[in-house]
Design a protein around this motif. Structure first.
Motif, PDB file in Angstrom:
ATOM      1  N   ALA A  65       0.815  -1.222   0.000  1.00 54.70           N
ATOM      2  CA  ALA A  65       0.000   0.000   0.000  1.00 54.70           C
ATOM      3  C   ALA A  65       0.848   1.271   0.000  1.00 54.70           C
ATOM      4  CB  ALA A  65      -0.913  -0.016   1.225  1.00 54.70           C
ATOM      5  N   ALA A  66       2.109   1.138  -0.434  1.00 54.23           N
ATOM      6  CA  ALA A  66       3.026   2.292  -0.355  1.00 54.23           C
ATOM      7  C   ALA A  66       2.575   3.461  -1.210  1.00 54.23           C
ATOM      8  CB  ALA A  66       4.427   1.850  -0.753  1.00 54.23           C
ATOM      9  N   THR A  67       1.813   3.182  -2.261  1.00 52.07           N
ATOM     10  CA  THR A  67       1.421   4.258  -3.185  1.00 52.07           C
ATOM     11  C   THR A  67       0.195   5.029  -2.686  1.00 52.07           C
ATOM     12  OG1 THR A  67       0.196   2.574  -4.363  1.00 52.07           O
ATOM     13  CG2 THR A  67       2.348   3.181  -5.281  1.00 52.07           C
ATOM     14  N   SER A  68      -0.369   4.561  -1.567  1.00 55.15           N
ATOM     15  CA  SER A  68      -1.573   5.216  -1.043  1.00 55.15           C
ATOM     16  C   SER A  68      -1.294   6.682  -0.662  1.00 55.15           C
ATOM     17  CB  SER A  68      -2.061   4.446   0.182  1.00 55.15           C
ATOM     18  OG  SER A  68      -3.101   5.140   0.793  1.00 55.15           O
ATOM     19  N   ASP A  69      -2.295   7.536  -0.863  1.00 54.51           N
ATOM     20  CA  ASP A  69      -2.127   8.960  -0.518  1.00 54.51           C
ATOM     21  C   ASP A  69      -1.998   9.142   0.991  1.00 54.51           C
ATOM     22  OD1 ASP A  69      -2.333   9.624  -3.132  1.00 54.51           O
ATOM     23  OD2 ASP A  69      -4.510   9.958  -3.065  1.00 54.51           O
ATOM     24  N   ALA A  70      -2.749   8.322   1.736  1.00 52.07           N
ATOM     25  CA  ALA A  70      -2.707   8.428   3.199  1.00 52.07           C
ATOM     26  C   ALA A  70      -1.767   7.359   3.746  1.00 52.07           C
ATOM     27  CB  ALA A  70      -4.108   8.219   3.763  1.00 52.07           C
ATOM     28  N   PRO A  71      -0.662   7.768   4.375  1.00 51.48           N
ATOM     29  CA  PRO A  71       0.302   6.769   4.852  1.00 51.48           C
ATOM     30  C   PRO A  71      -0.256   5.925   5.992  1.00 51.48           C
ATOM     31  CG  PRO A  71       0.905   8.946   5.628  1.00 51.48           C
ATOM     32  CD  PRO A  71      -0.262   9.136   4.711  1.00 51.48           C
ATOM     33  N   PRO A  72       0.062   4.636   6.010  1.00 51.50           N
ATOM     34  CA  PRO A  72      -0.373   3.790   7.128  1.00 51.50           C
ATOM     35  C   PRO A  72       0.223   4.301   8.434  1.00 51.50           C
ATOM     36  CG  PRO A  72       0.480   2.446   5.347  1.00 51.50           C
ATOM     37  CD  PRO A  72       0.822   3.857   5.020  1.00 51.50           C
ATOM     38  N   VAL A  73      -0.442   3.997   9.542  1.00 54.30           N
ATOM     39  CA  VAL A  73       0.064   4.429  10.847  1.00 54.30           C
ATOM     40  C   VAL A  73       0.202   3.209  11.757  1.00 54.30           C
ATOM     41  CG1 VAL A  73      -2.289   5.048  11.593  1.00 54.30           C
ATOM     42  CG2 VAL A  73      -0.352   6.011  12.789  1.00 54.30           C
ATOM     43  N   ALA A  74       1.308   3.160  12.500  1.00 53.04           N
ATOM     44  CA  ALA A  74       1.535   2.044  13.433  1.00 53.04           C
ATOM     45  C   ALA A  74       1.614   2.579  14.844  1.00 53.04           C
ATOM     46  CB  ALA A  74       2.824   1.325  13.079  1.00 53.04           C
ATOM     47  N   THR A  75       0.861   1.988  15.759  1.00 54.17           N
ATOM     48  CA  THR A  75       0.926   2.403  17.161  1.00 54.17           C
ATOM     49  C   THR A  75       1.472   1.254  18.005  1.00 54.17           C
ATOM     50  OG1 THR A  75      -1.365   1.695  17.477  1.00 54.17           O
ATOM     51  CG2 THR A  75      -1.012   4.016  17.027  1.00 54.17           C
ATOM     52  N   ALA A  76       2.283   1.599  18.993  1.00 55.03           N
ATOM     53  CA  ALA A  76       2.863   0.566  19.859  1.00 55.03           C
ATOM     54  C   ALA A  76       2.794   0.998  21.314  1.00 55.03           C
ATOM     55  CB  ALA A  76       4.310   0.320  19.455  1.00 55.03           C
ATOM     56  N   GLY A  77       2.715   0.007  22.182  1.00 59.12           N
ATOM     57  CA  GLY A  77       2.679   0.290  23.617  1.00 59.12           C
ATOM     58  C   GLY A  77       4.026   0.080  24.259  1.00 59.12           C
ATOM     59  N   ASP A  78       5.061   0.014  23.426  1.00 59.13           N
ATOM     60  CA  ASP A  78       6.417  -0.158  23.931  1.00 59.13           C
ATOM     61  C   ASP A  78       7.349   0.641  23.025  1.00 59.13           C
ATOM     62  OD1 ASP A  78       8.552  -1.612  25.485  1.00 59.13           O
ATOM     63  OD2 ASP A  78       9.033  -2.274  23.466  1.00 59.13           O
ATOM     64  N   ALA A  79       8.282   1.358  23.640  1.00 59.85           N
ATOM     65  CA  ALA A  79       9.122   2.268  22.851  1.00 59.85           C
ATOM     66  C   ALA A  79      10.002   1.530  21.849  1.00 59.85           C
ATOM     67  CB  ALA A  79       9.977   3.090  23.806  1.00 59.85           C
ATOM     68  N   SER A  80      10.612   0.425  22.279  1.00 58.14           N
ATOM     69  CA  SER A  80      11.495  -0.294  21.348  1.00 58.14           C
ATOM     70  C   SER A  80      10.704  -0.860  20.176  1.00 58.14           C
ATOM     71  CB  SER A  80      12.257  -1.397  22.075  1.00 58.14           C
ATOM     72  OG  SER A  80      11.408  -2.074  22.953  1.00 58.14           O
ATOM     73  N   LEU A  81       9.481  -1.255  20.440  1.00 53.44           N
ATOM     74  CA  LEU A  81       8.614  -1.776  19.376  1.00 53.44           C
ATOM     75  C   LEU A  81       8.254  -0.667  18.380  1.00 53.44           C
ATOM     76  CD1 LEU A  81       7.239  -4.406  18.610  1.00 53.44           C
ATOM     77  CD2 LEU A  81       5.304  -3.767  20.025  1.00 53.44           C
ATOM     78  N   ALA A  82       8.065   0.542  18.905  1.00 52.41           N
ATOM     79  CA  ALA A  82       7.767   1.682  18.024  1.00 52.41           C
ATOM     80  C   ALA A  82       8.964   1.990  17.131  1.00 52.41           C
ATOM     81  CB  ALA A  82       7.400   2.899  18.858  1.00 52.41           C
ATOM     82  N   ILE A  83      10.168   1.895  17.699  1.00 55.08           N
ATOM     83  CA  ILE A  83      11.380   2.147  16.902  1.00 55.08           C
ATOM     84  C   ILE A  83      11.493   1.092  15.795  1.00 55.08           C
ATOM     85  CG2 ILE A  83      13.912   2.211  16.977  1.00 55.08           C
ATOM     86  CD1 ILE A  83      13.639   3.348  19.840  1.00 55.08           C
ATOM     87  N   LEU A  84      11.216  -0.170  16.161  1.00 52.83           N
ATOM     88  CA  LEU A  84      11.255  -1.242  15.148  1.00 52.83           C
ATOM     89  C   LEU A  84      10.207  -0.996  14.062  1.00 52.83           C
ATOM     90  CD1 LEU A  84      11.719  -4.556  17.178  1.00 52.83           C
ATOM     91  CD2 LEU A  84      13.387  -3.395  15.769  1.00 52.83           C
ATOM     92  N   SER A  85       9.038  -0.496  14.469  1.00 51.08           N
ATOM     93  CA  SER A  85       7.983  -0.258  13.478  1.00 51.08           C
ATOM     94  C   SER A  85       8.391   0.858  12.524  1.00 51.08           C
ATOM     95  CB  SER A  85       6.651   0.063  14.162  1.00 51.08           C
ATOM     96  OG  SER A  85       6.670   1.359  14.685  1.00 51.08           O
ATOM     97  N   GLN A  86       9.074   1.895  13.050  1.00 54.88           N
ATOM     98  CA  GLN A  86       9.547   2.973  12.181  1.00 54.88           C
ATOM     99  C   GLN A  86      10.564   2.431  11.178  1.00 54.88           C
ATOM    100  OE1 GLN A  86      11.125   5.908  14.864  1.00 54.88           O
ATOM    101  NE2 GLN A  86       9.118   6.749  15.329  1.00 54.88           N
ATOM    102  N   ASP A  87      11.459   1.586  11.682  1.00 57.23           N
ATOM    103  CA  ASP A  87      12.488   0.990  10.828  1.00 57.23           C
ATOM    104  C   ASP A  87      11.853   0.142   9.724  1.00 57.23           C
ATOM    105  OD1 ASP A  87      15.128   0.776  10.266  1.00 57.23           O
ATOM    106  OD2 ASP A  87      15.512  -0.923  11.570  1.00 57.23           O
ATOM    107  N   SER A  88      10.839  -0.643  10.121  1.00 58.03           N
ATOM    108  CA  SER A  88      10.166  -1.513   9.145  1.00 58.03           C
ATOM    109  C   SER A  88       9.374  -0.691   8.140  1.00 58.03           C
ATOM    110  CB  SER A  88       9.237  -2.497   9.857  1.00 58.03           C
ATOM    111  OG  SER A  88      10.004  -3.387  10.598  1.00 58.03           O
ATOM    112  N   LEU A  89       8.764   0.390   8.598  1.00 57.49           N
ATOM    113  CA  LEU A  89       8.020   1.254   7.675  1.00 57.49           C
ATOM    114  C   LEU A  89       8.975   1.842   6.634  1.00 57.49           C
ATOM    115  CD1 LEU A  89       5.702   3.177  10.172  1.00 57.49           C
ATOM    116  CD2 LEU A  89       4.899   1.907   8.205  1.00 57.49           C
ATOM    117  N   ARG A  90      10.123   2.333   7.112  1.00 54.78           N
ATOM    118  CA  ARG A  90      11.098   2.936   6.201  1.00 54.78           C
ATOM    119  C   ARG A  90      11.580   1.902   5.180  1.00 54.78           C
ATOM    120  NH1 ARG A  90      15.195   4.306   9.466  1.00 54.78           N
ATOM    121  NH2 ARG A  90      14.433   6.318  10.110  1.00 54.78           N
ATOM    122  N   THR A  91      11.877   0.684   5.668  1.00 60.10           N
ATOM    123  CA  THR A  91      12.353  -0.380   4.780  1.00 60.10           C
ATOM    124  C   THR A  91      11.285  -0.755   3.747  1.00 60.10           C
ATOM    125  OG1 THR A  91      13.557  -1.230   6.670  1.00 60.10           O
ATOM    126  CG2 THR A  91      13.444  -2.662   4.779  1.00 60.10           C
TER     127      THR A  91
END
Lengths: 206, 249
Positions: free
Chosen positions: B87-113
């Motif tokens: 879904a990378a071409t979507s106008d509205a970017p997906p959003v990931a929420t996490a209840g743990d800081a390290s998990l949020a960092i991993l999600s940012q990394d995975s989103l970028r990748t």
């Protein structure tokens, strides 16, 4: 460079921790403990990054005047207030304990109470959405267990508390739960192996 | 070495050999999975979200990365990466929420990748992967505002959750959006069974990568998971039979 560096570090530390767990030889077990401690420290540092992330998200919400941005303002004010108070009085002070015991704890307990209402509502909706045998079994079992556990005024239902509820909880629920947990354990094992083999990279990098 | 540790080591080694062996067999292993309607509906909802320009939300749970529950979070991150690539071409970017800081960092990394893999680097926004709360209930409460306010039409609620997951599924239900939901704990699974139309129960959480075509490794790991399950069933039946025979003789 990070394309190879990150997986190499992840795989080697993962293998060392796994081997240290199964083969508790002196140096290997020691190394495992050291690596796990590093992970805990890194995880603590990540909390700081997480708080900064939380701040940036809510500052952006206020700046771009998004819907319900008043809550973002409230969040930032509370966060900064607690941070300053914690830095002045110390994290183990009575003020901080009071903040935790009188704000966070009751709010979370209230959310738990809301959950009970939400679940009753969801159970009623269940039959409308998914009118099948399993839903009927699920709800019937829930009612039977509740009748066996709830303290009812004036009356005590025979059989429910002594026979039906223990039978359901100790035999059917326990065996079912064990079956599910075996499946979860196998899934956990295979997910771990995929990460250890580097084919699944939750830490990014292609 | 104690016997349980030895048994564990044998199980891990056997699984690793099976995983590598089947992976190397390439196309000789054919995929044939039972139908799980939740995944086909989820794929459809992703397509609709991209077409409508609405967002996709990934709720990753509160399991941190230094406990055994991490595997559930890793599975959720695999799903995130696969779906964001789609879904990378979507106008509205997906959003990931996490209840743990390290998990949020991993999600940012995975989103970028995922954006990079899809050739859409410029679409990546750092605040798409975010921490919303650091305890299970504060996470659930704060994620409600994301569900209600951010024009989301498809949710993936997968990862390490407890009973608080009911608050999230109730919100997605009120929002009339599709929800793919799975959790690793038994209380959360019971809540999901009552509150989601097609919940994923038990090990379904860990096979999501295979159902969403996240790669050959995911498909092979489902085969290994099935093989191990049958082995455990045989061991349990064998043990019960032997105990029965010992009692009779």
């Amino acid at each position: 460079m990070s394309r190879y560096f990150a997986p190499a570090i992840a795989i080697s530390t993962g293998l060392l921790v796994l081997l240290g767990y199964f083969l508790p030889l002196g140096s290997l077990a020691g190394l495992r403990v050291v690596i796990v401690h590093w992970a805990v420290v890194l995880s603590g540092a990540a909390v700081f990054v997480g708080v900064l992330n939380l701040l940036s998200v809510h500052v952006k919400k206020i700046r771009t005047k998004e819907k319900n941005n008043i809550y973002s303002l409230l969040l930032i004010a509370s966060l900064l207030f607690t941070l300053v108070l914690g830095m002045i009085s110390g994290s183990n002070s009575s003020i901080m304990s009071n903040i935790f015991n009188t704000i966070i704890l009751p709010v979370e307990a209230s959310l738990m109470a809301i959950m009970a209402v939400t679940l009753i509502y969801a159970s009623i909706r269940l039959l409308r959405k998914r009118n099948d045998l399993m839903s009927i079994v699920f709800l019937s079992v829930a009612v039977l267990v509740m009748l066996g556990s709830a303290p009812l005024p004036f009356i005590q239902l025979p059989l429910f508390g002594d026979l039906i509820r223990p039978k359901i909880v100790n035999v059917f629920a326990t065996s079912g739960a064990r079956g599910i947990l075996i499946g979860v354990a196998l899934g956990t094992l295979l997910t771990g192996l995929r990460v250890l083999m580097g084919v699944d990279r939750p830490y990014g990098g292609k | 070495m104690p016997l349980p540790a030895l048994a564990g080591l044998i199980l891990v080694a056997f699984s690793a050999v099976l995983l590598i062996g089947l992976f190397l067999l390439k196309d000789r292993v054919k995929a044939s999975f039972r139908k799980i309607p939740a995944f086909s509906k989820f794929n459809k909802s992703i397509g609709t979200a991209v077409e409508n320009g609405t967002r996709i939300h990934f709720s990753l749970g509160s399991a941190d990365i230094v406990r055994p529950r991490t595997a559930a979070s890793f599975s959720a991150i695999s799903v995130l990466r696969r779906i964001v690539e789609m879904a990378a071409t979507s106008d509205a970017p997906p959003v990931a929420t996490a209840g743990d800081a390290s998990l949020a960092i991993l999600s940012q990394d995975s989103l970028r990748t995922a954006y990079r893999a899809a050739g859409a680097d410029q679409q990546y926004q750092a605040d798409s992967g975010r921490v919303t709360g650091l305890t299970p209930f504060s996470y659930a409460a704060a994620t409600l505002s994301t569900i209600y306010d951010e024009d989301i039409s498809s949710h993936s609620i997968m990862g390490g959750f407890g009973a608080e997951v009911g608050l999230l599924t109730d919100a997605t239900e009120r929002n009339d959006s599709f929800t793919l939901a799975a959790a690793d704990s038994l209380p959360a699974q019971a809540v999901l069974f009552a509150s989601v139309e097609d919940p994923l129960i038990g090990e379904d959480l860990y096979v999501s990568g295979a159902y969403l075509n996240a790669g050959r490794a995911h498909m092979v790991s489902v085969f290994v998971q099935d093989t191990l399950r049958w082995l455990i069933v045989l061991v349990l039946l064998g043990g019960a039979t032997m105990k029965l025979l010992a009692g009779l003789l």
